[in-house]
Design a protein around this motif. Structure first.
Motif, PDB file in Angstrom:
ATOM      1  N   ALA A   1       2.152 -30.021 -40.931  1.00  0.00           N
ATOM      2  CA  ALA A   1       0.465 -28.688 -41.118  1.00  0.00           C
ATOM      3  C   ALA A   1      -0.746 -29.540 -40.138  1.00  0.00           C
ATOM      4  N   LYS A   2      -0.758 -31.143 -39.114  1.00  0.00           N
ATOM      5  CA  LYS A   2      -2.001 -30.659 -38.255  1.00  0.00           C
ATOM      6  C   LYS A   2      -1.668 -30.435 -37.879  1.00  0.00           C
ATOM      7  N   GLU A   3      -0.682 -29.287 -36.655  1.00  0.00           N
ATOM      8  CA  GLU A   3       0.314 -29.188 -35.382  1.00  0.00           C
ATOM      9  C   GLU A   3       0.187 -27.185 -35.875  1.00  0.00           C
ATOM     10  N   GLN A   4      -0.149 -27.507 -36.800  1.00  0.00           N
ATOM     11  CA  GLN A   4      -0.557 -25.596 -37.442  1.00  0.00           C
ATOM     12  C   GLN A   4      -1.276 -25.796 -37.517  1.00  0.00           C
ATOM     13  N   GLY A   5      -2.683 -26.583 -37.706  1.00  0.00           N
ATOM     14  CA  GLY A   5      -3.604 -26.416 -37.378  1.00  0.00           C
ATOM     15  C   GLY A   5      -4.472 -26.175 -36.300  1.00  0.00           C
ATOM     16  N   ARG A   6      -4.398 -27.438 -35.358  1.00  0.00           N
ATOM     17  CA  ARG A   6      -4.140 -26.869 -34.311  1.00  0.00           C
ATOM     18  C   ARG A   6      -3.214 -25.691 -33.118  1.00  0.00           C
ATOM     19  N   ASN A   7      -3.278 -25.188 -33.561  1.00  0.00           N
ATOM     20  CA  ASN A   7      -2.628 -23.851 -33.169  1.00  0.00           C
ATOM     21  C   ASN A   7      -3.892 -23.002 -33.672  1.00  0.00           C
ATOM     22  N   SER A   8      -3.974 -23.481 -34.724  1.00  0.00           N
ATOM     23  CA  SER A   8      -4.420 -21.363 -35.531  1.00  0.00           C
ATOM     24  C   SER A   8      -5.723 -21.657 -34.868  1.00  0.00           C
ATOM     25  N   TYR A   9      -6.359 -23.068 -34.858  1.00  0.00           N
ATOM     26  CA  TYR A   9      -7.371 -23.245 -33.999  1.00  0.00           C
ATOM     27  C   TYR A   9      -7.618 -22.330 -33.078  1.00  0.00           C
ATOM     28  N   GLN A  10      -6.384 -22.899 -32.377  1.00  0.00           N
ATOM     29  CA  GLN A  10      -6.293 -22.544 -30.459  1.00  0.00           C
ATOM     30  C   GLN A  10      -6.218 -20.918 -30.833  1.00  0.00           C
ATOM     31  N   PHE A  11      -5.781 -20.670 -31.443  1.00  0.00           N
ATOM     32  CA  PHE A  11      -5.453 -18.714 -31.655  1.00  0.00           C
ATOM     33  C   PHE A  11      -6.878 -18.131 -31.959  1.00  0.00           C
ATOM     34  N   TYR A  12      -8.007 -19.082 -32.638  1.00  0.00           N
ATOM     35  CA  TYR A  12      -9.057 -18.391 -33.225  1.00  0.00           C
ATOM     36  C   TYR A  12      -9.945 -18.570 -32.171  1.00  0.00           C
ATOM     37  N   THR A  13     -10.465 -19.136 -31.775  1.00  0.00           N
ATOM     38  CA  THR A  13     -10.797 -19.588 -30.237  1.00  0.00           C
ATOM     39  C   THR A  13     -10.690 -18.541 -28.695  1.00  0.00           C
ATOM     40  N   GLU A  14      -8.793 -18.507 -29.548  1.00  0.00           N
ATOM     41  CA  GLU A  14      -8.733 -17.523 -27.864  1.00  0.00           C
ATOM     42  C   GLU A  14      -8.650 -16.050 -28.159  1.00  0.00           C
ATOM     43  N   GLY A  15      -8.983 -15.588 -29.664  1.00  0.00           N
ATOM     44  CA  GLY A  15      -9.557 -13.721 -29.907  1.00  0.00           C
ATOM     45  C   GLY A  15     -11.082 -14.634 -30.351  1.00  0.00           C
ATOM     46  N   MET A  16     -11.862 -15.402 -29.957  1.00  0.00           N
ATOM     47  CA  MET A  16     -13.082 -15.505 -29.752  1.00  0.00           C
ATOM     48  C   MET A  16     -13.110 -15.148 -27.990  1.00  0.00           C
ATOM     49  N   GLN A  17     -12.340 -16.400 -27.329  1.00  0.00           N
ATOM     50  CA  GLN A  17     -12.296 -15.318 -26.227  1.00  0.00           C
ATOM     51  C   GLN A  17     -12.158 -14.262 -26.423  1.00  0.00           C
ATOM     52  N   ASP A  18     -11.261 -13.249 -26.203  1.00  0.00           N
ATOM     53  CA  ASP A  18     -10.994 -12.165 -26.093  1.00  0.00           C
ATOM     54  C   ASP A  18     -12.054 -10.996 -26.261  1.00  0.00           C
ATOM     55  N   ARG A  19     -13.062 -11.811 -27.433  1.00  0.00           N
ATOM     56  CA  ARG A  19     -13.945 -10.137 -28.028  1.00  0.00           C
ATOM     57  C   ARG A  19     -15.028 -11.124 -27.251  1.00  0.00           C
ATOM     58  N   GLU A  20     -15.452 -12.229 -26.692  1.00  0.00           N
ATOM     59  CA  GLU A  20     -16.732 -12.210 -25.229  1.00  0.00           C
ATOM     60  C   GLU A  20     -16.161 -11.489 -24.534  1.00  0.00           C
ATOM     61  N   MET A  21     -14.874 -11.642 -23.274  1.00  0.00           N
ATOM     62  CA  MET A  21     -15.028 -11.072 -22.828  1.00  0.00           C
ATOM     63  C   MET A  21     -14.995  -9.317 -22.750  1.00  0.00           C
ATOM     64  N   LEU A  22     -14.563  -8.863 -23.914  1.00  0.00           N
ATOM     65  CA  LEU A  22     -14.544  -7.897 -24.340  1.00  0.00           C
ATOM     66  C   LEU A  22     -16.189  -7.255 -24.213  1.00  0.00           C
ATOM     67  N   ARG A  23     -16.839  -8.196 -24.845  1.00  0.00           N
ATOM     68  CA  ARG A  23     -18.720  -7.875 -25.199  1.00  0.00           C
ATOM     69  C   ARG A  23     -18.274  -8.129 -23.876  1.00  0.00           C
ATOM     70  N   LEU A  24     -18.523  -9.009 -22.507  1.00  0.00           N
ATOM     71  CA  LEU A  24     -19.194  -8.576 -21.188  1.00  0.00           C
ATOM     72  C   LEU A  24     -18.828  -7.613 -20.301  1.00  0.00           C
ATOM     73  N   GLU A  25     -17.713  -7.013 -20.775  1.00  0.00           N
ATOM     74  CA  GLU A  25     -17.486  -6.133 -20.073  1.00  0.00           C
ATOM     75  C   GLU A  25     -17.053  -4.428 -19.975  1.00  0.00           C
ATOM     76  N   LEU A  26     -18.119  -4.859 -21.514  1.00  0.00           N
ATOM     77  CA  LEU A  26     -18.507  -3.423 -22.428  1.00  0.00           C
ATOM     78  C   LEU A  26     -19.972  -3.538 -21.735  1.00  0.00           C
ATOM     79  N   ASP A  27     -20.379  -4.875 -21.187  1.00  0.00           N
ATOM     80  CA  ASP A  27     -21.722  -4.188 -21.222  1.00  0.00           C
ATOM     81  C   ASP A  27     -22.142  -3.867 -19.906  1.00  0.00           C
ATOM     82  N   LYS A  28     -21.302  -4.690 -19.105  1.00  0.00           N
ATOM     83  CA  LYS A  28     -21.357  -3.917 -18.056  1.00  0.00           C
ATOM     84  C   LYS A  28     -20.454  -3.013 -17.054  1.00  0.00           C
ATOM     85  N   ASP A  29     -19.929  -2.484 -18.283  1.00  0.00           N
ATOM     86  CA  ASP A  29     -19.955  -0.975 -18.181  1.00  0.00           C
ATOM     87  C   ASP A  29     -20.866  -0.348 -19.151  1.00  0.00           C
TER      88      ASP A  29
END
Ligand code: C2E
Ligand code: CA
Ligand code: CA
Ligand code: CA
Length: 279
Positions: A1-29
């Motif tokens: 369960a602990k393992e799963q929790g960590r994975n979902s946390y990583q998944f969540y932060t990656e999702g946030m990073q993707d969105r932040e990347m997209l935001r920066l890219e769109l802002d530049k464009d």
């Protein structure tokens, strides 16, 4: 369960990073989009239920992104508001609308009005009204062909400044519409203090207007409110014949929604009007 929790946390932060990347890219464009002429206005017609004629068209911005295709305003307007680029985008919208009105002069579309959307952030700009006046003058179009849609948020903050901006706009002869009416949490006092021309009933009341008693009551009340104040009323998000019949029965002035037409490029609007395809 602990393992799963960590994975979902990583998944969540990656999702946030993707969105932040997209935001920066769109802002530049976004900083290049005006210079590269990547914005386009789509038009959604408003049908007058009394005359059965198309009375006006709301201009809704799209971004033809070089790699991501056609982007809807939800994908970039909030970003542009944060960065302040919305001011220049808004100026482009007003000028593009005036240019379209100028093109329609002497054609059978001459009587059409164009409504543009302005956010509260755009109203902050002290030069907004001067800019709108200059656009009308340079394109030589009468101010009453242009309508400005504002949401009730402008009556919550910066009220004095906003009311002053609105009076100046109204003095120009531009029509004022309250967009998304009924969901804005503001007091109705501004309707007494301020010359509004049109209320646009929010789509959330129209969606179930023929199924839900409370939505029907609210919609009828807004129509009556507008009429008793001597101003017009538009229903947004009309998708079915049943909704249209309800609104006609209760003497709503104008309807707008997918039933009549989606927002479309100006050429499509013109040919739909020419061919009598619109309701
Ligand atoms: P809005 O002003 O409330 O515009 C109505 C939105 O509802 C539009 O979405 C339109 O395509 C959609 N719509 C129209 N009829 C129907 C219907 O029958 N059913 C459904 N489900 N939806 C319908 P759009 O074009 O994606 O615009 C979203 C928002 O972006 C607008 O909401 C407006 O607040 C903002 N916006 C659009 N253009 C501009 C602009 O030039 N400047 C600014 N500041 N904001 C803009
Ligand atoms: Ca609008
Ligand atoms: Ca709206
Ligand atoms: Ca809205």
């Amino acid at each position: 369960a602990k393992e799963q929790g960590r994975n979902s946390y990583q998944f969540y932060t990656e999702g946030m990073q993707d969105r932040e990347m997209l935001r920066l890219e769109l802002d530049k464009d976004l900083s290049q989009a005006l210079a590269n002429d990547e914005f386009v206005l789509f038009f959604q017609p408003q049908l007058d239920l009394q005359t059965s004629q198309i009375h006006s068209a709301e201009a809704l911005i799209r971004w033809q992104h070089p790699r991501r295709g056609l982007l809807s305003p939800a994908e970039f307007i909030p970003l542009a508001e944060e960065s302040g680029r919305i001011t220049d985008i808004g100026r482009w919208v007003v000028l593009a609308a005036c240019r379209q009105l100028a093109k329609w002069k002497g054609t059978r579309f001459e009587q059409l009005r164009i409504a543009v959307n302005l956010s509260g952030r755009e109203l902050d700009d002290e030069e907004l009204v001067d800019h709108i006046r200059e656009a009308l003058v340079s394109e030589d179009v009468p101010a009453d062909r242009l309508e400005v849609e504002l949401t009730e948020e402008i009556f919550i903050q910066n009220i004095e400044h906003n009311l002053n901006q609105l009076s100046r706009l109204r003095q120009l002869g531009v029509h004022l519409a309250i967009d998304d009416f009924g969901v804005g949490y503001s007091s109705l006092g501004y309707l007494r203090d301020f010359p509004v021309d049109l209320l646009k009933i929010d789509r959330s009341f129209i969606t179930d207007v023929t199924e839900r008693h409370d939505d029907a009551v609210i919609t009828r009340a807004v129509i009556n409110l507008a009429h008793n104040l001597g101003i017009g009323v538009v229903a947004e998000g009309v998708e079915t014949e049943e909704q249209l019949n309800f609104l006609r029965h209760h003497q709503c002035n104008l309807v707008q929604g997918y039933l009549i037409s989606r927002p479309i490029p100006v050429e499509d609007l013109e040919s739909a009007l020419d061919n009598g395809i619109l309701l």
